[in-house]
Design a protein around this motif. Structure first.
Motif, PDB file in Angstrom:
ATOM      1  N   ALA A 105      21.715  17.323   1.764  1.00  0.00           N
ATOM      2  CA  ALA A 105      21.498  16.050   1.060  1.00  0.00           C
ATOM      3  C   ALA A 105      22.597  15.028   1.353  1.00  0.00           C
ATOM      4  CB  ALA A 105      21.352  16.287  -0.444  1.00  0.00           C
ATOM      5  N   PRO A 106      23.898  15.382   1.219  1.00  0.00           N
ATOM      6  CA  PRO A 106      24.924  14.381   1.548  1.00  0.00           C
ATOM      7  C   PRO A 106      24.969  14.039   3.038  1.00  0.00           C
ATOM      8  CG  PRO A 106      25.926  16.494   0.964  1.00  0.00           C
ATOM      9  CD  PRO A 106      24.487  16.595   0.610  1.00  0.00           C
ATOM     10  N   ILE A 107      24.655  15.017   3.901  1.00  0.00           N
ATOM     11  CA  ILE A 107      24.621  14.720   5.332  1.00  0.00           C
ATOM     12  C   ILE A 107      23.514  13.723   5.636  1.00  0.00           C
ATOM     13  CG2 ILE A 107      23.949  15.689   7.572  1.00  0.00           C
ATOM     14  CD1 ILE A 107      25.614  18.118   6.956  1.00  0.00           C
ATOM     15  N   ASP A 108      22.341  13.945   5.075  1.00  0.00           N
ATOM     16  CA  ASP A 108      21.229  13.014   5.315  1.00  0.00           C
ATOM     17  C   ASP A 108      21.584  11.612   4.830  1.00  0.00           C
ATOM     18  OD1 ASP A 108      18.306  12.416   5.879  1.00  0.00           O
ATOM     19  OD2 ASP A 108      18.417  11.942   3.741  1.00  0.00           O
ATOM     20  N   ARG A 109      22.220  11.526   3.667  1.00  0.00           N
ATOM     21  CA  ARG A 109      22.604  10.215   3.131  1.00  0.00           C
ATOM     22  C   ARG A 109      23.593   9.501   4.068  1.00  0.00           C
ATOM     23  NH1 ARG A 109      23.960  11.951  -1.272  1.00  0.00           N
ATOM     24  NH2 ARG A 109      26.220  12.106  -1.023  1.00  0.00           N
ATOM     25  N   LEU A 110      24.574  10.231   4.565  1.00  0.00           N
ATOM     26  CA  LEU A 110      25.572   9.626   5.451  1.00  0.00           C
ATOM     27  C   LEU A 110      24.963   9.222   6.797  1.00  0.00           C
ATOM     28  CD1 LEU A 110      28.529  12.021   4.620  1.00  0.00           C
ATOM     29  CD2 LEU A 110      28.525   9.547   4.255  1.00  0.00           C
ATOM     30  N   LEU A 111      24.089  10.065   7.334  1.00  0.00           N
ATOM     31  CA  LEU A 111      23.426   9.709   8.586  1.00  0.00           C
ATOM     32  C   LEU A 111      22.582   8.448   8.401  1.00  0.00           C
ATOM     33  CD1 LEU A 111      22.277  13.190   9.968  1.00  0.00           C
ATOM     34  CD2 LEU A 111      24.149  11.752  10.804  1.00  0.00           C
ATOM     35  N   GLY A 112      21.932   8.340   7.254  1.00  0.00           N
ATOM     36  CA  GLY A 112      21.151   7.142   6.975  1.00  0.00           C
ATOM     37  C   GLY A 112      22.020   5.900   6.924  1.00  0.00           C
ATOM     38  N   GLU A 207      16.040   7.761  18.790  1.00  0.00           N
ATOM     39  CA  GLU A 207      15.627   9.167  18.782  1.00  0.00           C
ATOM     40  C   GLU A 207      16.162   9.883  17.542  1.00  0.00           C
ATOM     41  OE1 GLU A 207      16.994  10.824  22.417  1.00  0.00           O
ATOM     42  OE2 GLU A 207      15.712   9.567  23.683  1.00  0.00           O
ATOM     43  N   ALA A 208      17.393   9.550  17.152  1.00  0.00           N
ATOM     44  CA  ALA A 208      17.970  10.169  15.962  1.00  0.00           C
ATOM     45  C   ALA A 208      17.195   9.776  14.708  1.00  0.00           C
ATOM     46  CB  ALA A 208      19.438   9.767  15.815  1.00  0.00           C
ATOM     47  N   ARG A 209      16.736   8.535  14.653  1.00  0.00           N
ATOM     48  CA  ARG A 209      15.937   8.097  13.511  1.00  0.00           C
ATOM     49  C   ARG A 209      14.644   8.913  13.414  1.00  0.00           C
ATOM     50  NH1 ARG A 209      15.432   3.319  10.566  1.00  0.00           N
ATOM     51  NH2 ARG A 209      16.981   2.310  11.912  1.00  0.00           N
ATOM     52  N   ALA A 210      13.988   9.117  14.570  1.00  0.00           N
ATOM     53  CA  ALA A 210      12.745   9.896  14.589  1.00  0.00           C
ATOM     54  C   ALA A 210      13.019  11.340  14.182  1.00  0.00           C
ATOM     55  CB  ALA A 210      12.106   9.842  15.974  1.00  0.00           C
ATOM     56  N   ARG A 211      14.113  11.916  14.655  1.00  0.00           N
ATOM     57  CA  ARG A 211      14.451  13.294  14.286  1.00  0.00           C
ATOM     58  C   ARG A 211      14.759  13.388  12.802  1.00  0.00           C
ATOM     59  NH1 ARG A 211      16.007  17.956  16.849  1.00  0.00           N
ATOM     60  NH2 ARG A 211      16.013  16.946  18.895  1.00  0.00           N
ATOM     61  N   ARG A 212      15.447  12.393  12.261  1.00  0.00           N
ATOM     62  CA  ARG A 212      15.754  12.404  10.830  1.00  0.00           C
ATOM     63  C   ARG A 212      14.469  12.349  10.000  1.00  0.00           C
ATOM     64  NH1 ARG A 212      17.514   7.893   7.124  1.00  0.00           N
ATOM     65  NH2 ARG A 212      18.406   8.939   5.297  1.00  0.00           N
ATOM     66  N   THR A 213      13.496  11.595  10.470  1.00  0.00           N
ATOM     67  CA  THR A 213      12.206  11.530   9.773  1.00  0.00           C
ATOM     68  C   THR A 213      11.529  12.892   9.781  1.00  0.00           C
ATOM     69  OG1 THR A 213      11.910   9.190  10.315  1.00  0.00           O
ATOM     70  CG2 THR A 213       9.928  10.446   9.756  1.00  0.00           C
ATOM     71  N   ARG A 214      11.568  13.561  10.946  1.00  0.00           N
ATOM     72  CA  ARG A 214      10.963  14.903  11.024  1.00  0.00           C
ATOM     73  C   ARG A 214      11.692  15.886  10.105  1.00  0.00           C
ATOM     74  NH1 ARG A 214      10.894  13.567  16.582  1.00  0.00           N
ATOM     75  NH2 ARG A 214      12.654  14.962  17.012  1.00  0.00           N
ATOM     76  N   LEU A 215      13.005  15.735  10.014  1.00  0.00           N
ATOM     77  CA  LEU A 215      13.777  16.603   9.134  1.00  0.00           C
ATOM     78  C   LEU A 215      13.368  16.404   7.674  1.00  0.00           C
ATOM     79  CD1 LEU A 215      17.303  16.299  10.771  1.00  0.00           C
ATOM     80  CD2 LEU A 215      16.112  18.451  10.324  1.00  0.00           C
ATOM     81  N   LYS A 216      13.122  15.182   7.280  1.00  0.00           N
ATOM     82  CA  LYS A 216      12.689  14.919   5.913  1.00  0.00           C
ATOM     83  C   LYS A 216      11.345  15.590   5.632  1.00  0.00           C
ATOM     84  CE  LYS A 216      15.081  10.574   4.993  1.00  0.00           C
ATOM     85  NZ  LYS A 216      15.638  10.990   3.685  1.00  0.00           N
ATOM     86  N   GLU A 217      10.445  15.547   6.617  1.00  0.00           N
ATOM     87  CA  GLU A 217       9.151  16.212   6.454  1.00  0.00           C
ATOM     88  C   GLU A 217       9.337  17.717   6.335  1.00  0.00           C
ATOM     89  OE1 GLU A 217       7.078  14.905   9.894  1.00  0.00           O
ATOM     90  OE2 GLU A 217       6.707  12.884   9.119  1.00  0.00           O
ATOM     91  N   GLU A 218      10.209  18.274   7.169  1.00  0.00           N
ATOM     92  CA  GLU A 218      10.460  19.719   7.117  1.00  0.00           C
ATOM     93  C   GLU A 218      11.175  20.090   5.818  1.00  0.00           C
ATOM     94  OE1 GLU A 218      10.300  23.628   8.372  1.00  0.00           O
ATOM     95  OE2 GLU A 218       9.274  21.836   9.097  1.00  0.00           O
ATOM     96  N   ARG A 219      12.008  19.193   5.329  1.00  0.00           N
ATOM     97  CA  ARG A 219      12.713  19.440   4.062  1.00  0.00           C
ATOM     98  C   ARG A 219      11.715  19.673   2.932  1.00  0.00           C
ATOM     99  NH1 ARG A 219      13.954  20.404  -0.245  1.00  0.00           N
ATOM    100  NH2 ARG A 219      15.687  19.692  -1.525  1.00  0.00           N
ATOM    101  N   ARG A 220      10.626  18.930   2.934  1.00  0.00           N
ATOM    102  CA  ARG A 220       9.617  19.124   1.897  1.00  0.00           C
ATOM    103  C   ARG A 220       8.968  20.509   2.004  1.00  0.00           C
ATOM    104  NH1 ARG A 220       8.942  13.448   2.708  1.00  0.00           N
ATOM    105  NH2 ARG A 220       7.478  13.738   4.413  1.00  0.00           N
ATOM    106  N   ARG A 221       8.837  21.036   3.216  1.00  0.00           N
ATOM    107  CA  ARG A 221       8.288  22.377   3.378  1.00  0.00           C
ATOM    108  C   ARG A 221       9.238  23.435   2.808  1.00  0.00           C
ATOM    109  NH1 ARG A 221       3.987  23.163   6.586  1.00  0.00           N
ATOM    110  NH2 ARG A 221       3.308  21.513   8.001  1.00  0.00           N
ATOM    111  N   LEU A 222      10.519  23.171   2.904  1.00  0.00           N
ATOM    112  CA  LEU A 222      11.492  24.134   2.418  1.00  0.00           C
ATOM    113  C   LEU A 222      11.484  24.245   0.901  1.00  0.00           C
ATOM    114  CD1 LEU A 222      14.503  23.322   4.770  1.00  0.00           C
ATOM    115  CD2 LEU A 222      13.044  25.329   4.835  1.00  0.00           C
ATOM    116  N   ASP A 223      10.797  23.355   0.218  1.00  0.00           N
ATOM    117  CA  ASP A 223      10.708  23.403  -1.243  1.00  0.00           C
ATOM    118  C   ASP A 223       9.530  24.220  -1.733  1.00  0.00           C
ATOM    119  OD1 ASP A 223      12.873  22.124  -2.244  1.00  0.00           O
ATOM    120  OD2 ASP A 223      12.007  20.128  -2.138  1.00  0.00           O
ATOM    121  N   LEU A 224       8.868  24.966  -0.801  1.00  0.00           N
ATOM    122  CA  LEU A 224       7.675  25.720  -1.186  1.00  0.00           C
ATOM    123  C   LEU A 224       7.984  26.687  -2.333  1.00  0.00           C
ATOM    124  CD1 LEU A 224       6.402  26.455   2.397  1.00  0.00           C
ATOM    125  CD2 LEU A 224       5.394  24.862   0.769  1.00  0.00           C
TER     126      LEU A 224
END
Length: 224
Positions: A105-112, A207-224
């Motif tokens: 979570a803090p890494i994603d915020r800083l990358l953003g 490319e990093a922006r696109a990867r970050r978007t994919r990570l957010k989508e995968e993050r939602r899967r990790l909440d299963l």
């Protein structure tokens, strides 16, 4: 089993008596192992997702079990130690939740904070790249970005990525590396106004922006 009905239990490598926690743990482990970002097979991911959609829903699972009451060979029987799996799954879930909260979570915020302001910073500079004030402001943005990325690296190393999120963690590191390389290229541009450095840095951040978007989508899967 009807020929058109896939054996979802075999796909996940579990028995038909598996608990909801065991199904969840099996799915999570396999989807990370076979994720395309980790070199996996997209067709396997589709099969795993299909199995989870059925077996992860109590009502759909009951309907599936009713249609496939006589499992064929290839269905896995419970292995030794199966009674301990719910406890291990719970511990794994807690480790993952802690890592997501304290590291991702803090890494994603800083990358953003590096990725998102870049287009505006570049537009401001493009008004006149040779204007000292505009260039100074852009260099200030790069210095702040570099400091944020150092914090990101420290956070990433602060806690080992759980086994269940290994592919996710690897993709997160690739995103960090892309942003670092982009900042390096942009810093080179500010030293000599070589357009190639600006182009490369801009593309890396895209490319990093696109990867970050994919990570957010995968993050939602990790909440299963």
């Amino acid at each position: 089993m009807p020929p058109s009905e896939p054996d979802h239990y075999a796909v996940l490598g579990i028995s038909r008596q598996a608990t909801a926690a065991e199904i969840k743990a099996a799915y999570r482990t396999l989807v990370k192992r076979h994720h395309p970002d980790a070199g996996g097979d997209e067709r396997r991911i589709l099969a795993l997702n299909a199995a989870w959609e059925v077996l992860g829903d109590d009502e759909r699972r009951r309907g599936y079990d009713g249609r496939t009451a006589n499992p064929g060979p290839g269905v896995h029987s419970p292995g030794p130690g199966i009674a301990n799996r719910p406890r291990r799954a719970a511990r794994s879930d807690q480790e993952l939740a802690t890592w997501l909260q304290q590291v991702y979570a803090p890494i994603d915020r800083l990358l953003g904070q590096v990725i998102n302001p870049f287009p505006g910073q570049l537009r401001a500079l493009s008004a006149d790249p040779y204007d000292d004030d505009l260039m100074e402001a852009f260099c200030g943005f790069l210095e702040q970005s570099r400091a944020r990325l150092e914090t990101v690296e420290t956070l990433y190393r602060s806690r080992a990525c759980p086994e269940a999120a290994r592919g996710f963690g690897l993709s997160l590191y690739h995103c960090l590396s892309q942003v670092k390389d982009a900042v390096t290229e942009l810093e080179r541009y500010t030293l000599g106004y070589v357009d190639g450095y600006l182009h490369d840095g801009r593309e890396m951040l895209r490319e990093a922006r696109a990867r970050r978007t994919r990570l957010k989508e995968e993050r939602r899967r990790l909440d299963l």
